[in-house]
Every structure is written in structure tokens, then in C-alpha cells.
Design a protein around this motif. Structure first.
Motif, PDB file in Angstrom:
ATOM      1  N   ARG A  95      -3.409 -19.856   9.573  1.00 51.47           N
ATOM      2  CA  ARG A  95      -2.304 -19.107  10.155  1.00 51.47           C
ATOM      3  C   ARG A  95      -2.814 -17.706  10.457  1.00 51.47           C
ATOM      4  NH1 ARG A  95       2.564 -16.353   7.689  1.00 51.47           N
ATOM      5  NH2 ARG A  95       1.856 -15.022   9.383  1.00 51.47           N
ATOM      6  N   PRO A  96      -2.231 -17.023  11.453  1.00 49.84           N
ATOM      7  CA  PRO A  96      -2.727 -15.694  11.824  1.00 49.84           C
ATOM      8  C   PRO A  96      -2.596 -14.703  10.666  1.00 49.84           C
ATOM      9  CG  PRO A  96      -1.248 -16.570  13.512  1.00 49.84           C
ATOM     10  CD  PRO A  96      -1.138 -17.478  12.334  1.00 49.84           C
ATOM     11  N   LEU A  97      -3.417 -13.653  10.731  1.00 48.67           N
ATOM     12  CA  LEU A  97      -3.299 -12.589   9.742  1.00 48.67           C
ATOM     13  C   LEU A  97      -1.915 -11.957   9.817  1.00 48.67           C
ATOM     14  CD1 LEU A  97      -6.758 -10.808  10.179  1.00 48.67           C
ATOM     15  CD2 LEU A  97      -6.103 -12.466   8.414  1.00 48.67           C
ATOM     16  N   LEU A  98      -1.411 -11.535   8.682  1.00 41.42           N
ATOM     17  CA  LEU A  98      -0.086 -10.928   8.620  1.00 41.42           C
ATOM     18  C   LEU A  98      -0.075  -9.581   9.336  1.00 41.42           C
ATOM     19  CD1 LEU A  98       0.530 -11.704   4.859  1.00 41.42           C
ATOM     20  CD2 LEU A  98       1.749 -12.768   6.764  1.00 41.42           C
ATOM     21  N   THR A  99       0.984  -9.321  10.062  1.00 44.34           N
ATOM     22  CA  THR A  99       1.151  -8.039  10.742  1.00 44.34           C
ATOM     23  C   THR A  99       1.840  -7.051   9.800  1.00 44.34           C
ATOM     24  OG1 THR A  99       3.343  -8.580  11.603  1.00 44.34           O
ATOM     25  CG2 THR A  99       1.426  -9.267  12.927  1.00 44.34           C
ATOM     26  N   PRO A 100       1.760  -5.746  10.099  1.00 43.47           N
ATOM     27  CA  PRO A 100       2.492  -4.773   9.278  1.00 43.47           C
ATOM     28  C   PRO A 100       3.982  -5.090   9.198  1.00 43.47           C
ATOM     29  CG  PRO A 100       0.918  -3.642  10.676  1.00 43.47           C
ATOM     30  CD  PRO A 100       0.911  -5.079  11.105  1.00 43.47           C
ATOM     31  N   THR A 101       4.575  -5.549  10.288  1.00 42.89           N
ATOM     32  CA  THR A 101       6.000  -5.888  10.283  1.00 42.89           C
ATOM     33  C   THR A 101       6.282  -7.051   9.344  1.00 42.89           C
ATOM     34  OG1 THR A 101       6.260  -5.115  12.563  1.00 42.89           O
ATOM     35  CG2 THR A 101       7.939  -6.619  11.715  1.00 42.89           C
ATOM     36  N   GLU A 102       5.438  -8.072   9.387  1.00 48.43           N
ATOM     37  CA  GLU A 102       5.627  -9.217   8.498  1.00 48.43           C
ATOM     38  C   GLU A 102       5.481  -8.825   7.037  1.00 48.43           C
ATOM     39  OE1 GLU A 102       4.131 -13.045  11.137  1.00 48.43           O
ATOM     40  OE2 GLU A 102       2.623 -11.654  10.351  1.00 48.43           O
ATOM     41  N   LEU A 103       4.667  -7.835   6.771  1.00 49.62           N
ATOM     42  CA  LEU A 103       4.476  -7.361   5.405  1.00 49.62           C
ATOM     43  C   LEU A 103       5.564  -6.383   4.958  1.00 49.62           C
ATOM     44  CD1 LEU A 103       0.614  -6.835   5.404  1.00 49.62           C
ATOM     45  CD2 LEU A 103       1.878  -8.378   3.897  1.00 49.62           C
ATOM     46  N   GLY A 104       6.368  -5.929   5.911  1.00 47.29           N
ATOM     47  CA  GLY A 104       7.408  -4.970   5.576  1.00 47.29           C
ATOM     48  C   GLY A 104       6.915  -3.539   5.526  1.00 47.29           C
ATOM     49  N   ILE A 105       5.799  -3.248   6.183  1.00 45.33           N
ATOM     50  CA  ILE A 105       5.266  -1.888   6.236  1.00 45.33           C
ATOM     51  C   ILE A 105       5.865  -1.188   7.444  1.00 45.33           C
ATOM     52  CG2 ILE A 105       3.179  -0.497   6.538  1.00 45.33           C
ATOM     53  CD1 ILE A 105       1.644  -2.709   5.099  1.00 45.33           C
ATOM     54  N   ASP A 106       6.623  -0.125   7.202  1.00 49.33           N
ATOM     55  CA  ASP A 106       7.348   0.533   8.289  1.00 49.33           C
ATOM     56  C   ASP A 106       6.855   1.940   8.580  1.00 49.33           C
ATOM     57  OD1 ASP A 106       8.220   1.872   6.067  1.00 49.33           O
ATOM     58  OD2 ASP A 106      10.301   1.190   6.191  1.00 49.33           O
ATOM     59  N   GLY A 107       5.769   2.362   7.943  1.00 43.19           N
ATOM     60  CA  GLY A 107       5.230   3.690   8.207  1.00 43.19           C
ATOM     61  C   GLY A 107       5.817   4.769   7.327  1.00 43.19           C
ATOM     62  N   ASN A 108       6.777   4.418   6.464  1.00 46.29           N
ATOM     63  CA  ASN A 108       7.354   5.411   5.555  1.00 46.29           C
ATOM     64  C   ASN A 108       6.524   5.465   4.275  1.00 46.29           C
ATOM     65  OD1 ASN A 108       9.576   6.070   7.219  1.00 46.29           O
ATOM     66  ND2 ASN A 108      10.639   4.203   6.558  1.00 46.29           N
ATOM     67  N   GLY A 109       5.694   6.478   4.176  1.00 43.42           N
ATOM     68  CA  GLY A 109       4.857   6.641   2.987  1.00 43.42           C
ATOM     69  C   GLY A 109       3.441   6.158   3.222  1.00 43.42           C
ATOM     70  N   GLY A 110       2.503   6.859   2.623  1.00 37.45           N
ATOM     71  CA  GLY A 110       1.107   6.472   2.742  1.00 37.45           C
ATOM     72  C   GLY A 110       0.779   5.302   1.834  1.00 37.45           C
ATOM     73  N   ALA A 111      -0.383   4.741   2.070  1.00 35.84           N
ATOM     74  CA  ALA A 111      -0.853   3.629   1.251  1.00 35.84           C
ATOM     75  C   ALA A 111      -1.582   4.178   0.026  1.00 35.84           C
ATOM     76  CB  ALA A 111      -1.790   2.739   2.054  1.00 35.84           C
ATOM     77  N   LEU A 112      -1.432   3.478  -1.080  1.00 40.51           N
ATOM     78  CA  LEU A 112      -2.217   3.780  -2.276  1.00 40.51           C
ATOM     79  C   LEU A 112      -3.313   2.730  -2.372  1.00 40.51           C
ATOM     80  CD1 LEU A 112      -2.807   5.208  -4.963  1.00 40.51           C
ATOM     81  CD2 LEU A 112      -1.146   3.663  -6.052  1.00 40.51           C
ATOM     82  N   VAL A 113      -4.566   3.162  -2.285  1.00 33.59           N
ATOM     83  CA  VAL A 113      -5.724   2.272  -2.392  1.00 33.59           C
ATOM     84  C   VAL A 113      -6.353   2.496  -3.762  1.00 33.59           C
ATOM     85  CG1 VAL A 113      -7.901   1.556  -1.344  1.00 33.59           C
ATOM     86  CG2 VAL A 113      -6.076   2.507   0.097  1.00 33.59           C
ATOM     87  N   VAL A 114      -6.501   1.441  -4.531  1.00 39.87           N
ATOM     88  CA  VAL A 114      -7.057   1.533  -5.878  1.00 39.87           C
ATOM     89  C   VAL A 114      -8.358   0.734  -5.909  1.00 39.87           C
ATOM     90  CG1 VAL A 114      -6.633   1.193  -8.336  1.00 39.87           C
ATOM     91  CG2 VAL A 114      -4.711   1.648  -6.790  1.00 39.87           C
ATOM     92  N   VAL A 115      -9.465   1.396  -6.201  1.00 43.31           N
ATOM     93  CA  VAL A 115     -10.782   0.762  -6.153  1.00 43.31           C
ATOM     94  C   VAL A 115     -11.407   0.790  -7.544  1.00 43.31           C
ATOM     95  CG1 VAL A 115     -13.068   0.770  -5.089  1.00 43.31           C
ATOM     96  CG2 VAL A 115     -11.073   1.494  -3.753  1.00 43.31           C
ATOM     97  N   GLY A 116     -11.554  -0.408  -8.132  1.00 44.63           N
ATOM     98  CA  GLY A 116     -12.178  -0.504  -9.440  1.00 44.63           C
ATOM     99  C   GLY A 116     -13.491  -1.259  -9.424  1.00 44.63           C
ATOM    100  N   SER A 117     -13.651  -2.177  -8.480  1.00 45.40           N
ATOM    101  CA  SER A 117     -14.859  -2.989  -8.405  1.00 45.40           C
ATOM    102  C   SER A 117     -16.091  -2.114  -8.213  1.00 45.40           C
ATOM    103  CB  SER A 117     -14.749  -3.975  -7.238  1.00 45.40           C
ATOM    104  OG  SER A 117     -15.987  -4.586  -6.981  1.00 45.40           O
ATOM    105  N   HIS A 118     -17.205  -2.527  -8.877  1.00 46.22           N
ATOM    106  CA  HIS A 118     -18.445  -1.755  -8.777  1.00 46.22           C
ATOM    107  C   HIS A 118     -19.534  -2.491  -7.999  1.00 46.22           C
ATOM    108  CE1 HIS A 118     -16.879   1.013 -11.834  1.00 46.22           C
ATOM    109  NE2 HIS A 118     -17.829   1.829 -11.439  1.00 46.22           N
ATOM    110  N   VAL A 119     -19.222  -3.648  -7.406  1.00 45.22           N
ATOM    111  CA  VAL A 119     -20.271  -4.337  -6.658  1.00 45.22           C
ATOM    112  C   VAL A 119     -20.689  -3.457  -5.485  1.00 45.22           C
ATOM    113  CG1 VAL A 119     -19.454  -6.625  -7.354  1.00 45.22           C
ATOM    114  CG2 VAL A 119     -18.649  -5.651  -5.198  1.00 45.22           C
ATOM    115  N   PRO A 120     -21.956  -3.501  -5.085  1.00 44.49           N
ATOM    116  CA  PRO A 120     -22.437  -2.616  -4.017  1.00 44.49           C
ATOM    117  C   PRO A 120     -21.626  -2.709  -2.737  1.00 44.49           C
ATOM    118  CG  PRO A 120     -24.286  -3.649  -5.133  1.00 44.49           C
ATOM    119  CD  PRO A 120     -23.050  -4.287  -5.696  1.00 44.49           C
ATOM    120  N   ARG A 121     -21.135  -3.896  -2.399  1.00 45.97           N
ATOM    121  CA  ARG A 121     -20.357  -4.053  -1.168  1.00 45.97           C
ATOM    122  C   ARG A 121     -19.088  -3.204  -1.216  1.00 45.97           C
ATOM    123  NH1 ARG A 121     -19.820  -9.661   2.044  1.00 45.97           N
ATOM    124  NH2 ARG A 121     -21.926  -9.704   1.202  1.00 45.97           N
TER     125      ARG A 121
END
Length: 475
Positions: free
Chosen positions: A286-312
Motif C-alpha cells: 500500500r502507498p506510504l502514508l501521507t501527512p493528512t492520513e497520519l493526522g499531521i496538520d502543521g500545528n506544532g513541530g515534530a519531536l525526533v528522538v534518536v537513541g540508536s548508535h549504529v553508524p547508519r
């Protein structure tokens, strides 16, 4: 370690054409006829990487398992988080969940199959988890699976199984998994790229490589489901079989043959990555989800949390910080591990991330990149657990609701989901990027209805995280 690489295009071009008949209608009919529920015990939170419209449980109670068994769906995931645990604890958790599952199925009067989700880079507690599940099934149901099926294909992550060798793609090249950083994981190190040899290595010789059966790509593409059925029917009781694959059709052909054999009364236990699970559920792309399908409306920034230490992951983090206006917030691992500075570091990071979100910016919360290794595999897992717990406390301390949350790394994702967000059951509608599942958080959580994107540490090219943020940023 010197890497041995082969051309991806040459490797794929050397294979026979795919099987001509579409197996999905046959799989659909067989699943409907059996009425069997498929339960995937996931050793981290990444297993929905290839599937869509499926529930993900964090609650292992008999009541919750029964409710999911009785729901109108073919399958559901149960997150065990076993990859972050010592082996003895991983065994106990898998046994406990399987016993509860057996009781829930007895109460509901529903038959089921179990898949133990396999990391496509062959990390994890094998064979311990399989042994624990098998033992619990045998004691509760008074029947033992006829054999084990191992299927590590994960196309969206660039993992291929060809001539029984597991490969990891990096652009146009394939590298045998034993020659990658994944094989040097301090908790799950291994040497063999041949999956049969890996079985021998991980079972400490109890299962020899020569005794492991395999279904080759030639079997799948030239012999089809009948050839698959012949191999599985000939598998001795307690035997192990490896499944090769380089496209979705390969897994679908295997599953059609498998279901034909299971219809005769044989049952198997599976250790499998995302592409096999997708075929076993009878799902197509199935196609990748769009921002609308995810309910992302542009109100508020994204919080990105990065814990993985693999080089990639580190390369993706550096690319995002260098090519966007996101605010980077580093949580120093040494300070998080030291009792004297732990709370101060948590409070400082939570405040900085909250201020960035309050200003409408994307906030990237990440652990310092120097990997702190333990004295042993179990000690390394314990350190990882401490860091993941601290990251979840930082997220819980952020007083601003983000537009969405993106978490990078399996252990970090589980800790953030369960400790910071209080997730007990999530719904996964599909993927936000190839191999990157999205969840919609339930009413019981810290942020009801919020999309939470679970980004595996070992998936995607250098710019994958940046591309995802750009695509989802509807502002």
C-alpha cells in the motif's frame, strides 16, 4: 574486517524470473478457511515495517490477548522488547506471553500460529526465544511444532537472502551480513553470513549447518508452491528450514506452499522478518502514508528522538542537523549514567526540547554519539536500558505537545512508548517511509491520537531521516 560486496543489480539479474501465478488469492482463501489467528511476538517495536492496518499490543494480560484474538483481524503484534534483555529474561518473557496466549485462545476457542519476529540483520536471542515459545506451546497445548522456519527477508530495509546468505544493501552493493557492523553488535555478535551456518553458530553446534533444510530461490521461482510443499513435507520432526527470497513474490509463493502443508495437519514455528510476515498475512503493498492520513496538520513541530548508535543512524542524524533548521538537543550519555548528574541532564534536555517545540521548530533530541560498552553482553544491554529509560524521562518531561513524534532505535522506541507515552495498544495504519512503521496513539496515552513514527536504526540511506521530516512537515 574487510567487506565482501557484490553488485545488487547483477545478483538480482542472475536469478530466474518470478513465479508467474499470483499466490495472494490462494493465501487469502486458505487463511479464511483456517480461521487461524497469527500472533507475532516482536522482540522490539519494529515488526510492522511491511504490514498495515494491524494492532500492536504492549499489554501481555490474558484479557488483552483474548480481546485481540476475538477482534475482526487476521493478526496482531505483541511487543516483548526481548532484544534489550539478558537471555534468561528473554526466555521468561516469551514463555509467560505464550502461556497467557494459550489460555486466552482456550477461552476464546480460537486456533493460532506464532511468529517470533527476526531482526533481518540476524541479531537477537536465537534460539532461546524459539525454545521458550516451543516449550510453552508444548506444555499448554500438549503438542509440539513440527519444525522451525527461518525467513530473514526484509525488502524495504534492503535485506536479501540469496543462496542461503543474508545480505545488506547499501546503494547498489550487497554486503554479506557477517561483514557488517550488525554482526559486531556487542550483545549479539556472530560471524556467519550463511543462515544455515548462523543456525549452527547460535545453537553452539546442536543444530549442524548440514542438517538445516532450505527453500532456494530456484525452488520458489521454478518449482512454485508444489516444490515448497515437498521440502516442508520432507522436513523431519524438529527440523529447521531456511527460506531464501529477493522479492515479495518469493515469500508469497513460499506461504502458499506452507499453507497447503499446514492444511494436512503439520504446524510450524516461525522466526521471520517483515517481508515474510507480510506474505503470511496475505497483504499486498500500500502507498506510504501521507501527512493528512497520519493526522499531521502543521500545528506544532515534530519531536525526533534518536537513541540508536549504529553508524547508519549517526549519519542520518548528522545529515538532518546539517540540512534543516531543526534544533538539536544532545543528551550526554556519561551524564545520564552518572547518578550525580542524571536528573540535571534530563531536566536540561527536556527544557531545551520543549522550548524548541514551543517556538514552532522541530526538536531533535539525541544521545551523545560515543558508544559506552559494558564489560559483557549483558552489561552492554543494561547500559542501553539505562540510557533508554533516561530518554523516556526526558520525553515525559517535555510540556509541549508535538505535532508528531519520530523515534529512532528499537530500545529507545519501546521505552519512549511504554514509559513516556504510556502506550498499551497502538494501531499501525502503514508506513511513513519504506520500512518505517507509523502508529496512532490510543486514548490511554500521554498524547491521544498523535502519530508516532518508529524509525529503525538500521534502515534508510544517509538522507532518509531528513527526507521523512521534509515530507511530513506540512507547515
Amino acid at each position: 574486517m574487510q567487506q565482501t560486496s557484490v553488485s545488487l543489480s547483477k545478483a538480482l539479474d542472475s536469478l530466474p524470473p518470478q513465479w508467474g501465478e499470483d499466490p495472494l488469492p490462494h493465501i487469502d482463501a486458505a487463511l479464511n478457511a483456517s480461521g487461524r489467528k497469527i500472533v507475532i511476538l516482536d522482540d522490539d517495536v519494529m515488526g510492522t515495517q511491511s504490514v498495515h492496518d494491524i494492532a500492536v499490543l504492549m499489554d501481555w494480560s490474558i484479557e488483552s490477548l483474548r480481546a485481540e484474538l476475538e477482534a475482526d483481524s487476521r493478526a496482531f503484534f505483541v511487543v516483548t522488547n526481548a532484544r534489550t534483555m539478558p537471555e534468561t529474561q528473554a526466555r521468561a518473557v516469551n514463555s509467560f506471553i505464550t502461556r497467557n496466549l494459550c489460555e486466552a485462545a482456550r477461552q476464546a476457542g480460537i486456533d493460532f500460529s506464532v511468529v517470533s519476529r527476526l531482526d533481518s540483520t540476524l541479531r537477537g536471542h536465537f534460539p532461546a526465544e524459539m525454545q521458550a515459545i516451543e516449550s510453552a506451546l508444548s506444555s499448554k497445548l500438549d503438542s509440539k511444532p513440527d519444525g522451525w522456519i527461518i525467513a530473514p527477508l526484509f525488502l524495504e530495509g534492503g535485506r536479501y537472502t540469496i543462496s542461503n546468505t543474508q545480505y545488506v544493501s547499501d546503494g547498489e552493493w550487497l554486503t554479506a551480513v557477517g561483514d557488517t557492523e550488525f554482526a559486531r553488535d556487542p550483545a549479539f555478535a556472530f560471524a556467519s553470513s550463511d543462515v544455515r551456518g548462523w543456525v549452527q553458530e547460535k545453537t553452539e553446534g546442536q543444530v549442524s549447518a548440514d542438517s538445516v533444510a532450505s527453500v532456494s530461490i530456484d525452488d520458489l521461482r521454478l518449482g512454485g508452491p508444489e516444490r515448497v510443499a515437498a521440502v516442508l513435507s520432507a522436513l523431519p520432526s524438529g527440523g529447521v528450514c531456511v527460506v531464501n527470497g529477493a522479492i515479495n513474490r518469493d515469500m508469497e509463493v513460499f506461504v502458499q506452499g506452507l499453507l497447503n502443508v499446514e492444511a494436512t495437519g503439520r504446524k510450524f514455528l516461525f522466526r521471520a522478518a517483515a517481508s515474510f510476515i507480510k506474505a503470511l498475512l496475505g497483504q499486498s503493498d500500500r502507498p506510504l502514508l501521507t501527512p493528512t492520513e497520519l493526522g499531521i496538520d502543521g500545528n506544532g513541530g515534530a519531536l525526533v528522538v534518536v537513541g540508536s548508535h549504529v553508524p547508519r543512524t549517526t549519519r542520518q542524524l548528522e545529515h538532518l542537523l546539517a540540512n534543516s533548521d531543526a534544533v538539536g538537543v544532545e543528551a550526554n550519555v556519561e551524564r545520564l549514567l552518572a547518578e550525580a548528574t542524571r536528573l540535571t541532564e534530563i531536566e536540561h534536555a527536556a527544557c531545551a526540547a520543549g522550548n524548541a517545540l514551543k517556538s514552532g521548530r522541530n526538536a531533535v533530541l539525541y544521545t551523545s554519539r560515543d558508544l559506552v560498552e559494558g564489560r559483557s553482553a549483558d552489561h552492554s544491554l543494561a547500559i542501553g536500558h539505562q540510557v533508554s529509560q533516561a530518554m523516556s524521562e526526558i520525553v515525559a518531561g517535555i510540556r509541549v505537545r508535538p505535532g508528531c513524534i519520530i523515534v529512532k532505535g528499537g530500545a529507545t522506541s519501546y521505552s519512549v512508548a511504554t514509559k513516556a507515552l504510556n502506550v498499551q495498544r497502538a494501531w499501525s495504519p502503514g508506513q511513513a517511509a519504506p520500512g518505517v512503521p507509523a502508529w496512532i496513539l490510543g486514548d490511554e496515552t500521554l498524547h491521544p491520537g498523535m502519530p508516532c513514527i518508529i524509525f529503525p536504526g538500521n534502515v534508510g540511506n544517509e538522507d532518509a531521516l531528513t527526507q521523512l521530516i521534509t515530507r511530513l512537515d506540512a507547515r
